[in-house]
Design a protein around this motif. Structure first.
Motif, PDB file in Angstrom:
ATOM      1  N   LYS A  60     -37.626  84.998  16.144  1.00 15.86           N
ATOM      2  CA  LYS A  60     -38.259  84.371  17.305  1.00 15.86           C
ATOM      3  C   LYS A  60     -38.102  82.847  17.301  1.00 15.86           C
ATOM      4  O   LYS A  60     -37.929  82.224  18.350  1.00 15.86           O
ATOM      5  CB  LYS A  60     -39.744  84.737  17.337  1.00 15.86           C
ATOM      6  CG  LYS A  60     -40.501  84.154  18.522  1.00 15.86           C
ATOM      7  CD  LYS A  60     -41.946  84.642  18.555  1.00 15.86           C
ATOM      8  CE  LYS A  60     -42.762  84.042  17.422  1.00 15.86           C
ATOM      9  NZ  LYS A  60     -44.205  84.339  17.563  1.00 15.86           N
ATOM     10  N   CYS A  61     -38.205  82.232  16.127  1.00 13.06           N
ATOM     11  CA  CYS A  61     -38.130  80.760  16.026  1.00 13.06           C
ATOM     12  C   CYS A  61     -36.715  80.281  16.323  1.00 13.06           C
ATOM     13  O   CYS A  61     -35.729  80.953  16.011  1.00 13.06           O
ATOM     14  CB  CYS A  61     -38.550  80.299  14.647  1.00 13.06           C
ATOM     15  SG  CYS A  61     -40.226  80.757  14.178  1.00 13.06           S
ATOM     16  N   GLN A  62     -36.624  79.086  16.921  1.00 10.47           N
ATOM     17  CA  GLN A  62     -35.330  78.488  17.238  1.00 10.47           C
ATOM     18  C   GLN A  62     -35.261  77.074  16.672  1.00 10.47           C
ATOM     19  O   GLN A  62     -36.266  76.353  16.662  1.00 10.47           O
ATOM     20  CB  GLN A  62     -35.121  78.435  18.753  1.00 10.47           C
ATOM     21  CG  GLN A  62     -35.084  79.802  19.414  1.00 10.47           C
ATOM     22  CD  GLN A  62     -34.854  79.710  20.913  1.00 10.47           C
ATOM     23  OE1 GLN A  62     -34.180  78.791  21.398  1.00 10.47           O
ATOM     24  NE2 GLN A  62     -35.412  80.643  21.666  1.00 10.47           N
TER      25      GLN A  62
ATOM     26  N   CYS B  75     -38.598  70.548  24.506  1.00  9.03           N
ATOM     27  CA  CYS B  75     -39.819  71.192  24.020  1.00  9.03           C
ATOM     28  C   CYS B  75     -41.033  70.487  24.611  1.00  9.03           C
ATOM     29  O   CYS B  75     -41.141  69.256  24.537  1.00  9.03           O
ATOM     30  CB  CYS B  75     -39.878  71.144  22.497  1.00  9.03           C
ATOM     31  SG  CYS B  75     -41.366  71.869  21.775  1.00  9.03           S
ATOM     32  N   LEU B  76     -41.949  71.265  25.173  1.00  8.80           N
ATOM     33  CA  LEU B  76     -43.179  70.729  25.751  1.00  8.80           C
ATOM     34  C   LEU B  76     -44.348  71.207  24.893  1.00  8.80           C
ATOM     35  O   LEU B  76     -44.839  72.319  25.045  1.00  8.80           O
ATOM     36  CB  LEU B  76     -43.333  71.204  27.195  1.00  8.80           C
ATOM     37  CG  LEU B  76     -44.494  70.640  28.006  1.00  8.80           C
ATOM     38  CD1 LEU B  76     -44.410  69.119  28.120  1.00  8.80           C
ATOM     39  CD2 LEU B  76     -44.521  71.255  29.401  1.00  8.80           C
ATOM     40  N   GLY B  77     -44.746  70.372  23.940  1.00  5.87           N
ATOM     41  CA  GLY B  77     -45.770  70.742  22.980  1.00  5.87           C
ATOM     42  C   GLY B  77     -45.248  70.543  21.564  1.00  5.87           C
ATOM     43  O   GLY B  77     -44.089  70.167  21.358  1.00  5.87           O
TER      44      GLY B  77
ATOM     45  N   ASP C 158     -42.709  79.168  19.385  1.00  6.47           N
ATOM     46  CA  ASP C 158     -43.332  79.646  20.620  1.00  6.47           C
ATOM     47  C   ASP C 158     -42.374  79.400  21.775  1.00  6.47           C
ATOM     48  O   ASP C 158     -42.229  78.267  22.237  1.00  6.47           O
ATOM     49  CB  ASP C 158     -44.650  78.909  20.858  1.00  6.47           C
ATOM     50  CG  ASP C 158     -45.369  79.368  22.115  1.00  6.47           C
ATOM     51  OD1 ASP C 158     -44.821  80.223  22.837  1.00  6.47           O
ATOM     52  OD2 ASP C 158     -46.480  78.865  22.387  1.00  6.47           O
ATOM     53  N   PRO C 159     -41.703  80.459  22.282  1.00  6.64           N
ATOM     54  CA  PRO C 159     -40.720  80.255  23.353  1.00  6.64           C
ATOM     55  C   PRO C 159     -41.318  79.686  24.626  1.00  6.64           C
ATOM     56  O   PRO C 159     -40.596  79.121  25.458  1.00  6.64           O
ATOM     57  CB  PRO C 159     -40.157  81.669  23.579  1.00  6.64           C
ATOM     58  CG  PRO C 159     -41.151  82.609  22.990  1.00  6.64           C
ATOM     59  CD  PRO C 159     -41.814  81.868  21.871  1.00  6.64           C
ATOM     60  N   GLU C 160     -42.637  79.800  24.806  1.00  2.00           N
ATOM     61  CA  GLU C 160     -43.292  79.256  25.999  1.00  2.00           C
ATOM     62  C   GLU C 160     -43.224  77.729  26.031  1.00  2.00           C
ATOM     63  O   GLU C 160     -43.410  77.119  27.084  1.00  2.00           O
ATOM     64  CB  GLU C 160     -44.754  79.709  26.053  1.00  2.00           C
ATOM     65  CG  GLU C 160     -44.941  81.203  26.258  1.00  2.00           C
ATOM     66  CD  GLU C 160     -44.413  81.673  27.603  1.00  2.00           C
ATOM     67  OE1 GLU C 160     -44.626  80.970  28.614  1.00  2.00           O
ATOM     68  OE2 GLU C 160     -43.766  82.736  27.642  1.00  2.00           O
ATOM     69  N   LYS C 161     -42.980  77.103  24.873  1.00  2.00           N
ATOM     70  CA  LYS C 161     -42.908  75.642  24.808  1.00  2.00           C
ATOM     71  C   LYS C 161     -41.537  75.108  25.201  1.00  2.00           C
ATOM     72  O   LYS C 161     -41.375  73.896  25.372  1.00  2.00           O
ATOM     73  CB  LYS C 161     -43.260  75.161  23.403  1.00  2.00           C
ATOM     74  CG  LYS C 161     -44.712  75.382  23.011  1.00  2.00           C
ATOM     75  CD  LYS C 161     -44.989  74.851  21.614  1.00  2.00           C
ATOM     76  CE  LYS C 161     -46.465  75.027  21.234  1.00  2.00           C
ATOM     77  NZ  LYS C 161     -46.734  74.528  19.872  1.00  2.00           N
TER      78      LYS C 161
END
Length: 202
Positions: free
Chosen positions: A71-73, A115-117, A106-109
């Motif tokens: 999941k992590c990038q 990256c937002l967050g 967190d892909p939502e970021k």
């Protein structure tokens, strides 16, 4: 009556932190700038030293290989990380940095601009022109915004410090160097043998 000397742009920036991400987006693309509390930090115009680039590429490659299919990038510079204090509007974002390497779980970021967050892990690779910024301003920024793990690599000395977030404050490792095998608390299973890592970097 004494006449007050006009403020310079740098004096105004230091006092007021006058810039936002909206301003940042209007600046020349070839000017590498970061924002911390609305204050501009201009990076050196010259490219980083070769050793800096070797360390960055090698570590980013190791992280990419380890994270493939997970999941992590991982992203390397130039890549904008915007830290939030409430609003997501560009003119209300005053902290924008370009870490050498960052990992986001967190892909939502993630969006088309970066990256937002807070990333989960950030790596900064020191060079003569950026030590003060990395060790002082960014340390406080990353800690206050909840970056879970912060690595600082000194390529010439071939050593590493890891700051792990515990109850909102960073806890430092001892100085890690050749002979040490590093394990990440954030990326379970990721191991870095520093002797092997630095052996062909000079």
């Amino acid at each position: 009556m004494e006449t007050k000397k006009p403020e310079t742009v740098n004096e105004r920036e230091a006092e007021y932190g006058m810039y936002s991400y909206a301003d940042y987006l209007t600046w020349p693309i070839d000017e590498v700038v970061e924002l911390i509390k609305g204050i501009r930090f201009k990076k050196a115009a010259a490219a980083p030293k070769r050793i800096h680039q070797r360390v960055s590429l090698k570590l980013a490659t190791k992280l990419f290989t380890f994270l493939e299919g997970k999941k992590c990038q991982v992203y390397d510079a130039p890549f904008d990380v915007r830290f939030l204090k409430g609003s997501k509007e560009d003119h209300k974002i005053h902290d924008v940095v370009q870490p050498d390497i960052c990992v986001i779980c967190d892909p939502e970021k993630l969006d088309e601009r970066g990256c937002l967050g807070a990333p989960d892990l950030i790596v900064e690779i020191l060079s003569p022109g950026n030590n003060k910024t990395e060790l002082k301003h960014k340390y406080k920024l990353y800690e206050s915004h909840g970056v879970r793990e912060y690595w600082i690599i000194h390529p010439e000395n071939q050593n590493l410090m890891i700051y792990t977030l515990v109850n909102g404050s960073y806890v430092p490792s001892r100085l890690l160097t050749s002979g040490d095998v590093v394990q990440s608390d954030v990326l379970e299973g990721f191991v870095l043998d520093l002797e092997d890592f630095f052996k062909d970097i000079e």
